[in-house]
Design a protein around this motif. Structure first.
Motif, PDB file in Angstrom:
ATOM      1  N   VAL A   1     -28.814   7.563  23.347  1.00  0.00           N
ATOM      2  CA  VAL A   1     -27.414   7.161  23.252  1.00  0.00           C
ATOM      3  C   VAL A   1     -26.513   8.381  23.319  1.00  0.00           C
ATOM      4  O   VAL A   1     -25.457   8.374  23.939  1.00  0.00           O
ATOM      5  CB  VAL A   1     -27.171   6.373  21.942  1.00  0.00           C
ATOM      6  N   ALA A   2     -26.954   9.470  22.678  1.00  0.00           N
ATOM      7  CA  ALA A   2     -26.145  10.678  22.662  1.00  0.00           C
ATOM      8  C   ALA A   2     -26.231  11.461  23.955  1.00  0.00           C
ATOM      9  O   ALA A   2     -25.244  12.004  24.436  1.00  0.00           O
ATOM     10  CB  ALA A   2     -26.580  11.563  21.487  1.00  0.00           C
ATOM     11  N   ALA A   3     -27.434  11.525  24.527  1.00  0.00           N
ATOM     12  CA  ALA A   3     -27.636  12.407  25.680  1.00  0.00           C
ATOM     13  C   ALA A   3     -27.986  11.679  26.956  1.00  0.00           C
ATOM     14  O   ALA A   3     -27.968  12.282  28.025  1.00  0.00           O
ATOM     15  CB  ALA A   3     -28.758  13.414  25.350  1.00  0.00           C
ATOM     16  N   VAL A   4     -28.316  10.395  26.890  1.00  0.00           N
ATOM     17  CA  VAL A   4     -28.740   9.595  28.043  1.00  0.00           C
ATOM     18  C   VAL A   4     -29.771  10.371  28.859  1.00  0.00           C
ATOM     19  O   VAL A   4     -29.624  10.612  30.046  1.00  0.00           O
ATOM     20  CB  VAL A   4     -27.553   9.177  28.935  1.00  0.00           C
TER      21      VAL A   4
ATOM     22  N   GLY B   1     -26.303   3.975  32.166  1.00  0.00           N
ATOM     23  CA  GLY B   1     -26.854   4.763  31.065  1.00  0.00           C
ATOM     24  C   GLY B   1     -27.691   3.936  30.109  1.00  0.00           C
ATOM     25  O   GLY B   1     -28.684   4.422  29.557  1.00  0.00           O
ATOM     26  N   PHE B   2     -27.322   2.675  29.927  1.00  0.00           N
ATOM     27  CA  PHE B   2     -28.121   1.783  29.085  1.00  0.00           C
ATOM     28  C   PHE B   2     -29.542   1.667  29.626  1.00  0.00           C
ATOM     29  O   PHE B   2     -30.512   1.695  28.861  1.00  0.00           O
ATOM     30  CB  PHE B   2     -27.462   0.401  29.020  1.00  0.00           C
ATOM     31  N   PHE B   3     -29.672   1.546  30.943  1.00  0.00           N
ATOM     32  CA  PHE B   3     -31.016   1.450  31.514  1.00  0.00           C
ATOM     33  C   PHE B   3     -31.761   2.778  31.397  1.00  0.00           C
ATOM     34  O   PHE B   3     -32.990   2.794  31.297  1.00  0.00           O
ATOM     35  CB  PHE B   3     -30.940   0.957  32.961  1.00  0.00           C
ATOM     36  N   ALA B   4     -31.038   3.889  31.402  1.00  0.00           N
ATOM     37  CA  ALA B   4     -31.689   5.168  31.123  1.00  0.00           C
ATOM     38  C   ALA B   4     -32.227   5.184  29.687  1.00  0.00           C
ATOM     39  O   ALA B   4     -33.325   5.672  29.425  1.00  0.00           O
ATOM     40  CB  ALA B   4     -30.712   6.326  31.342  1.00  0.00           C
TER      41      ALA B   4
END
Length: 291
Positions: free
Chosen positions: A19-22, A218-221
Motif C-alpha cells: 500500500v505504501a510502496a506498490v 496499483g491495487f493489482f500490484a
C-alpha cells in the motif's frame, strides 16, 4: 497441515508495505526439471485459466474451459506427456481444495481430487473470486464520461481493499500447501492477476477516471505482492503477467488489447484475458518453467 505461525502476519505486512510502496515481492525460484524429463501437467484454478467465451468448446461445458486458455498453450510448450485441465470458471480457493463447485451442468468435485499424485507440473490461477474484485473495483466506476468516483481517496473503500488482500493471502497459501501434499514432486506455479487496468480509463469500456485507474492498477500490484508472498512461503513459484502487459490493457486499441474491459467482443469475456492475453500468460509461465 497446519499453517505455520506468522503467515497471516507476514501476508498482512506485505499488504501494508505494498500500500505504501506498490512494490512486488520477488518471485520464488526453483531449479528447472531436466530437459529429458516427462512432464505430467495439471492446470488448476478459475476463469483466468479456463478461458470462458474464447471458443465454442468453452460454451459447452459447465466450467467454460477453452482450448485457447493458457493451460493448453503451456501443455504444448512443455511437450507434456500428460495434461489435465481442471480449471473451472468461478472457482474459489475452496473449490480447488475441499469444496465441490456448482456449475450449469452439475457439481464439480474439488479440483485436486482429480489431480494425480505423480503430477510434476501444476499451474494455478486463483484468488480473484474469493475477493470478488469486480464488485470491489466497481466502486471506482464513474457515472458518466469524464466523471471521477474518487475511490482512491475513499477511506472505506481503501479499508475494504486492504482487508480483502489480507484475507486472501492465507487462503492461497493453504491452497498451495494442499497441492503440495497431494503431489509432493510437483513444481507449482502460481499465476498472477492484473493486466486489465492501465494508467487511464476509457468510457464506457472502463468507466473510471485516470487517477482512479492508476490506483486500481496499483491495487493489482498489491494483490500480486500478496500472491507472491504466499508462493514464496509455500515453496511455489510466482508468475507476474501484469507488469509485462503494459500498453495492452482494456483501453488499448483493439489490435493491441490483451485484456477485455466491460464490453468484450463475442470471443472473449468481460474483464478477462482474450486469446492474445492467454498467449501472453502462457509465454510468461513458460519463461519460468524453462529457466
Amino acid at each position: 497441515m497446519r499453517r505455520p505461525v506468522g503467515v497471516r502476519a507476514a501476508v498482512t505486512a506485505a499488504v501494508v508495505a505494498t500500500v505504501a510502496a506498490v512494490s512486488l515481492v520477488p518471485p520464488a525460484t526453483a531449479s528447472a526439471a531436466p530437459a529429458n524429463s516427462k512432464v505430467r501437467y495439471v492446470a488448476l484454478g478459475d476463469s483466468r485459466a479456463a478461458g470462458p467465451s474464447l471458443d465454442r468448446i468453452a460454451q459447452t461445458n459447465g466450467c467454460k474451459r477453452s482450448d485457447l486458455g493458457y493451460p493448453n498453450l503451456v501443455a504444448r510448450g512443455v511437450d507434456a506427456a500428460s495434461f489435465l485441465n481442471l480449471s473451472c470458471s468461478g472457482a474459489r480457493t475452496e473449490n480447488v481444495t475441499n469444496t465441490p463447485q456448482q456449475t450449469s451442468t452439475g457439481a464439480v468435485p474439488p479440483q485436486i481430487d482429480r489431480m494425480p499424485s505423480d503430477t510434476t507440473l501444476v499451474t494455478v490461477s486463483i484468488g480473484g473470486n474469493d475477493i470478488r474484485w469486480p464488485t470491489l473495483i466497481s466502486r471506482c466506476y464513474a457515472s458518466g464520461p469524464g466523471g471521477d468516483a474518487g475511490c482512491r481517496t475513499n477511506p472505506a473503500f481503501i479499508r475494504d481493499a486492504v482487508v480483502a488482500l489480507a484475507d486472501i493471502g492465507p487462503k492461497v497459501w493453504s491452497t498451495l500447501v494442499a497441492i503440495r501434499v497431494k503431489a509432493p514432486a510437483a513444481r507449482i506455479v502460481l499465476v498472477g492477476h492484473g493486466g486489465i487496468f492501465g494508467d487511464r480509463g476509457c468510457w464506457p469500456n472502463l468507466p473510471i477516471s485516470d487517477a482512479d485507474a492508476v490506483w486500481v492498477n496499483g491495487f493489482f500490484a498489491m494483490f500480486n505482492g500478496v500472491l507472491a508472498t504466499a508462493a514464496a512461503t509455500s515453496g511455489a513459484e510466482f508468475v507476474d503477467v501484469a507488469t509485462t502487459s503494459h500498453g495492452h490493457d482494456a483501453c488499448a486499441a483493439p489490435d493491441q488489447r490483451w485484456f477485455e474491459g466491460r464490453q468484450a467482443g463475442p470471443s472473449a469475456s468481460p474483464l478477462h484475458p482474450n486469446a492474445a492475453g492467454m498467449a501472453h500468460m502462457a509465454r510468461r509461465v513458460l519463461e519460468v518453467v524453462h529457466r
